[in-house]
Motif scaffolding. Structure first.
Motif, PDB file in Angstrom:
ATOM      1  N   LEU A 116     -18.006  17.926   2.653  1.00 14.93           N
ATOM      2  CA  LEU A 116     -16.659  18.483   2.588  1.00 14.93           C
ATOM      3  C   LEU A 116     -15.744  17.630   1.721  1.00 14.93           C
ATOM      4  O   LEU A 116     -15.815  16.404   1.743  1.00 14.93           O
ATOM      5  N   ARG A 117     -14.862  18.319   0.979  1.00 12.52           N
ATOM      6  CA  ARG A 117     -13.815  17.617   0.232  1.00 12.52           C
ATOM      7  C   ARG A 117     -12.517  18.419   0.362  1.00 12.52           C
ATOM      8  O   ARG A 117     -12.529  19.603   0.728  1.00 12.52           O
ATOM      9  N   ALA A 118     -11.410  17.762   0.069  1.00  9.56           N
ATOM     10  CA  ALA A 118     -10.094  18.395   0.214  1.00  9.56           C
ATOM     11  C   ALA A 118     -10.070  19.731  -0.513  1.00  9.56           C
ATOM     12  O   ALA A 118     -10.507  19.841  -1.658  1.00  9.56           O
ATOM     13  N   GLY A 119      -9.573  20.752   0.169  1.00 15.18           N
ATOM     14  CA  GLY A 119      -9.471  22.093  -0.392  1.00 15.18           C
ATOM     15  C   GLY A 119     -10.574  23.034   0.052  1.00 15.18           C
ATOM     16  O   GLY A 119     -10.479  24.241  -0.156  1.00 15.18           O
ATOM     17  N   ASP A 120     -11.615  22.510   0.685  1.00 15.61           N
ATOM     18  CA  ASP A 120     -12.674  23.378   1.203  1.00 15.61           C
ATOM     19  C   ASP A 120     -12.165  24.127   2.431  1.00 15.61           C
ATOM     20  O   ASP A 120     -11.363  23.596   3.211  1.00 15.61           O
ATOM     21  N   ILE A 138      -8.086  24.548   6.250  1.00 10.45           N
ATOM     22  CA  ILE A 138      -8.358  23.929   4.954  1.00 10.45           C
ATOM     23  C   ILE A 138      -8.599  22.440   5.175  1.00 10.45           C
ATOM     24  O   ILE A 138      -7.730  21.736   5.709  1.00 10.45           O
ATOM     25  N   TYR A 139      -9.751  21.962   4.753  1.00 11.20           N
ATOM     26  CA  TYR A 139     -10.114  20.566   4.909  1.00 11.20           C
ATOM     27  C   TYR A 139      -9.214  19.701   4.025  1.00 11.20           C
ATOM     28  O   TYR A 139      -8.966  20.032   2.872  1.00 11.20           O
ATOM     29  N   ILE A 140      -8.698  18.596   4.585  1.00 14.52           N
ATOM     30  CA  ILE A 140      -7.830  17.711   3.791  1.00 14.52           C
ATOM     31  C   ILE A 140      -8.434  16.315   3.595  1.00 14.52           C
ATOM     32  O   ILE A 140      -7.893  15.514   2.844  1.00 14.52           O
ATOM     33  N   THR A 184      -5.303  17.192  -4.484  1.00 14.53           N
ATOM     34  CA  THR A 184      -5.440  18.336  -3.579  1.00 14.53           C
ATOM     35  C   THR A 184      -4.916  17.976  -2.191  1.00 14.53           C
ATOM     36  O   THR A 184      -4.146  18.729  -1.596  1.00 14.53           O
ATOM     37  N   LYS A 185      -5.299  16.803  -1.684  1.00 13.50           N
ATOM     38  CA  LYS A 185      -4.825  16.366  -0.368  1.00 13.50           C
ATOM     39  C   LYS A 185      -3.304  16.250  -0.350  1.00 13.50           C
ATOM     40  O   LYS A 185      -2.650  16.680   0.598  1.00 13.50           O
TER      41      LYS A 185
END
Length: 156
Positions: free
Chosen positions: A101-105, A120-122, A38-39
Motif C-alpha cells: 500500500l502507498r498513499a492514495g490507494d 483512502i490509504y495515507i 499525496t499524503k
C-alpha cells in the motif's frame, strides 16, 4: 408497509452506494506516485472535512457517505474522476497487496453480510474515510475492527 420494509432493507444492504452526483468539469489525471505529496493533499482534505457526519447518499459537508468522500477527495485534491459507488470503485485501477500500500490507494472493507466500506490509504497503516459512527476521520488498519474487516485494495 411491506414496500417501506423493502426500501429500508435495500438502503441498508447497499451501504455507501448511491446515485452519482453531477460530474465535475475539467478533471485531469494527476500522478499519485509522489507519496509525500499525496499524503499532504489527503491530510489537507482531512483538515477541511474532519468531523463531517456520515449520511448515506450524502455528498456535501452537511453529510457524506464513504464512496462520495473518496470521489470528492480525488476530484478536489487530484483532479481525478472516480465512480460514485463503492461497488464501482472496487473495480478501478489495479489490485494492490496490503504490504504494498502507498498513499492514495483505495482500501476496502466488508463491514456486513453485503455492506462494503471504502477509504483512502495515507501511509503508516492509516486511512482517511467517512465513518458511519464518527464522520470523516483517520483510522488505523491495525485497529481490531478494521483489521478484521479488511478486504482488498486498489491503486486508481
Amino acid at each position: 408497509m411491506k414496500f417501506l420494509i423493502i426500501v429500508l432493507l435495500s438502503a441498508l444492504l447497499t451501504a455507501c452506494s448511491s446515485a452519482p452526483p453531477e460530474p465535475s468539469r475539467g478533471s485531469s489525471k494527476h500522478s499519485l506516485s509522489n507519496s509525500a505529496q499525496t499524503k499532504s493533499q489527503l491530510l489537507q482534505m482531512h483538515r477541511e472535512w474532519q468531523g463531517v457526519p456520515y449520511r448515506l447518499g450524502g455528498n456535501s459537508k452537511s453529510g457524506i457517505d464513504c464512496s462520495a468522500f473518496v470521489l470528492l477527495t480525488f476530484q478536489n485534491q487530484f483532479g481525478r474522476q472516480l465512480p460514485r459507488t463503492t461497488e464501482q470503485q472496487k473495480n478501478i485501477g489495479s489490485s494492490v497487496s496490503k504490504s504494498q500500500l502507498r498513499a492514495g490507494d483505495l482500501v476496502f472493507f466488508k463491514t456486513g453480510w453485503s455492506t462494503r466500506h471504502v477509504g483512502i490509504y495515507i501511509g503508516d497503516s492509516q486511512f482517511l474515510h467517512a465513518s458511519t459512527s464518527q464522520g470523516v476521520m483517520i483510522s488505523s488498519l491495525n485497529n481490531s475492527y478494521w483489521k478484521q474487516k479488511y478486504w482488498l485494495a486498489r491503486r486508481p
